[in-house]
Each structure stands twice: as C-alpha cells, then as structure tokens.
Design a protein around this motif. Sequence first.
Motif, PDB file in Angstrom:
ATOM      1  N   ILE A 179       0.846  -1.192   0.000  1.00 56.15           N
ATOM      2  CA  ILE A 179       0.000   0.000   0.000  1.00 56.15           C
ATOM      3  C   ILE A 179       0.881   1.243   0.000  1.00 56.15           C
ATOM      4  O   ILE A 179       1.887   1.297   0.707  1.00 56.15           O
ATOM      5  CB  ILE A 179      -0.942   0.006   1.227  1.00 56.15           C
ATOM      6  N   THR A 180       0.494   2.217  -0.796  1.00 48.85           N
ATOM      7  CA  THR A 180       1.183   3.505  -0.810  1.00 48.85           C
ATOM      8  C   THR A 180       0.147   4.591  -0.546  1.00 48.85           C
ATOM      9  O   THR A 180      -1.053   4.328  -0.534  1.00 48.85           O
ATOM     10  CB  THR A 180       1.885   3.766  -2.161  1.00 48.85           C
ATOM     11  N   GLY A 181       0.629   5.816  -0.337  1.00 49.60           N
ATOM     12  CA  GLY A 181      -0.333   6.883  -0.127  1.00 49.60           C
ATOM     13  C   GLY A 181       0.260   8.130   0.476  1.00 49.60           C
ATOM     14  O   GLY A 181       1.477   8.313   0.546  1.00 49.60           O
ATOM     15  N   LEU A 182      -0.635   8.986   0.918  1.00 47.39           N
ATOM     16  CA  LEU A 182      -0.283  10.296   1.451  1.00 47.39           C
ATOM     17  C   LEU A 182      -1.203  10.610   2.618  1.00 47.39           C
ATOM     18  O   LEU A 182      -2.422  10.421   2.524  1.00 47.39           O
ATOM     19  CB  LEU A 182      -0.438  11.364   0.357  1.00 47.39           C
ATOM     20  N   LEU A 183      -0.625  11.098   3.712  1.00 43.10           N
ATOM     21  CA  LEU A 183      -1.371  11.505   4.890  1.00 43.10           C
ATOM     22  C   LEU A 183      -1.116  12.984   5.131  1.00 43.10           C
ATOM     23  O   LEU A 183       0.034  13.411   5.261  1.00 43.10           O
ATOM     24  CB  LEU A 183      -0.929  10.693   6.114  1.00 43.10           C
ATOM     25  N   LEU A 184      -2.185  13.766   5.166  1.00 45.05           N
ATOM     26  CA  LEU A 184      -2.102  15.189   5.474  1.00 45.05           C
ATOM     27  C   LEU A 184      -2.705  15.407   6.854  1.00 45.05           C
ATOM     28  O   LEU A 184      -3.704  14.780   7.211  1.00 45.05           O
ATOM     29  CB  LEU A 184      -2.868  16.014   4.440  1.00 45.05           C
ATOM     30  N   PHE A 185      -2.101  16.318   7.628  1.00 45.96           N
ATOM     31  CA  PHE A 185      -2.571  16.588   8.983  1.00 45.96           C
ATOM     32  C   PHE A 185      -2.531  18.080   9.245  1.00 45.96           C
ATOM     33  O   PHE A 185      -1.558  18.750   8.913  1.00 45.96           O
ATOM     34  CB  PHE A 185      -1.673  15.861  10.001  1.00 45.96           C
ATOM     35  N   GLY A 188       3.549   8.980   2.501  1.00 45.55           N
ATOM     36  CA  GLY A 188       4.025  10.353   2.499  1.00 45.55           C
ATOM     37  C   GLY A 188       3.252  11.120   3.559  1.00 45.55           C
ATOM     38  O   GLY A 188       2.093  10.825   3.836  1.00 45.55           O
ATOM     39  N   PHE A 189       3.895  12.102   4.178  1.00 39.11           N
ATOM     40  CA  PHE A 189       3.243  12.848   5.257  1.00 39.11           C
ATOM     41  C   PHE A 189       3.572  14.320   5.153  1.00 39.11           C
ATOM     42  O   PHE A 189       4.698  14.694   4.855  1.00 39.11           O
ATOM     43  CB  PHE A 189       3.711  12.327   6.622  1.00 39.11           C
ATOM     44  N   GLN A 190       2.571  15.151   5.422  1.00 40.63           N
ATOM     45  CA  GLN A 190       2.775  16.586   5.551  1.00 40.63           C
ATOM     46  C   GLN A 190       1.867  17.103   6.661  1.00 40.63           C
ATOM     47  O   GLN A 190       0.666  16.812   6.689  1.00 40.63           O
ATOM     48  CB  GLN A 190       2.417  17.340   4.268  1.00 40.63           C
ATOM     49  N   ALA A 191       2.474  17.847   7.563  1.00 36.95           N
ATOM     50  CA  ALA A 191       1.707  18.611   8.550  1.00 36.95           C
ATOM     51  C   ALA A 191       1.552  19.990   7.921  1.00 36.95           C
ATOM     52  O   ALA A 191       2.544  20.633   7.574  1.00 36.95           O
ATOM     53  CB  ALA A 191       2.465  18.687   9.870  1.00 36.95           C
ATOM     54  N   LEU A 192       0.338  20.418   7.723  1.00 37.46           N
ATOM     55  CA  LEU A 192       0.083  21.647   6.992  1.00 37.46           C
ATOM     56  C   LEU A 192      -0.272  22.784   7.931  1.00 37.46           C
ATOM     57  O   LEU A 192      -0.903  22.588   8.961  1.00 37.46           O
ATOM     58  CB  LEU A 192      -1.066  21.433   5.999  1.00 37.46           C
ATOM     59  N   ASP A 193       0.128  23.975   7.543  1.00 35.52           N
ATOM     60  CA  ASP A 193      -0.295  25.161   8.275  1.00 35.52           C
ATOM     61  C   ASP A 193      -1.207  25.974   7.357  1.00 35.52           C
ATOM     62  O   ASP A 193      -1.506  25.562   6.248  1.00 35.52           O
ATOM     63  CB  ASP A 193       0.913  25.984   8.747  1.00 35.52           C
ATOM     64  N   GLY A 194      -1.630  27.113   7.791  1.00 44.80           N
ATOM     65  CA  GLY A 194      -2.588  27.907   7.037  1.00 44.80           C
ATOM     66  C   GLY A 194      -2.101  28.406   5.698  1.00 44.80           C
ATOM     67  O   GLY A 194      -2.903  28.703   4.816  1.00 44.80           O
ATOM     68  N   SER A 195      -0.802  28.493   5.489  1.00 41.06           N
ATOM     69  CA  SER A 195      -0.286  29.077   4.246  1.00 41.06           C
ATOM     70  C   SER A 195      -0.642  28.257   3.007  1.00 41.06           C
ATOM     71  O   SER A 195      -0.780  28.809   1.923  1.00 41.06           O
ATOM     72  CB  SER A 195       1.239  29.253   4.336  1.00 41.06           C
TER      73      SER A 195
END
Length: 144
Positions: free
Chosen positions: A36-42, A93-100
């Motif tokens: 399994i592959t993928g992307l997790l955004l938080f 893949g992972f990214q912690a996102l901010d408002g920008s």
Amino acid sequence: MPFQLCYASTATRELKRDDLLEILTQARQYNTEHGITGLLLFQDGHFVQVLEGETEPVRALYSRICKDARHARIALLFEELVSQHQYPDWSMGFQALDGSEWMEFPQEDSNPHNLRALAETMGRAKELLMYIRKQGLNPAKDIL
C-alpha cells in the motif's frame, strides 16, 4: 489497476509529535508489508489520507482505521480504480500543513477553513492531494 481510497477524519485527542511519529512508523511498516502507498495530510487535529494498492488490502486497512480509537467522524471522500499509482514511492508520504497552503485553495465565501472542510467541500480532496503530489513533500513538514 490500482485502487484508491480517500477519507477524512478528526483526531479524538490532541496529537503531539510523538503520537504522529508512532502513527507514521506503524503505517509505513504495515503499508510496505501489504503493498500500500499513499499520502497523509494533517492539520489542527484533522486528517486527510489517500491509500492506494490492491483493492482488498486497501479496504482492509480502511476498515482497521475506522475501528482505531484515535479517529472520529471518519468520512469516505472517494474510492476508485486508477490507471496507475499516483504515490508509488511513498509507503506513507506525510505533511503537517499550516494555514499558508490554503492560498492555493480559497473557499468561495473567503472564510477561514481547515483541512477537513476543504477536502470535504466540492470534491476538492483529489485536487488537494494532487497539488501536494505535484509540489512534492517538504521535508521540513515531516516529523521524521
């Protein structure tokens, strides 16, 4: 043909860096073992995740996620067969996102919004996920 599934969820408690690191470590190991592959955004307690692989392993993982006490308000955003893997190199893949990041995705009413609301409105989950994929992951926004 690879199968993709995308969902949004809300954390049941505040997640610290160590909590996210544990989630990612477990996810990356499990996903590697199951193809399994993928992307997790938080962002601010909200998750959007896309999973891809063979249909049954992806559905089995989603079922596990739905039973995970760390998630609440789980909403399936889309599921479909795709012609090719879109995240072939990312066990998760992972990214912690901010408002920008939201400058690229304004809401029609110009009100502030969060990751979950953005992904759930107007079918924009795919648009958001492809934007992150094309931009590439920012190592400064990973926790590893």
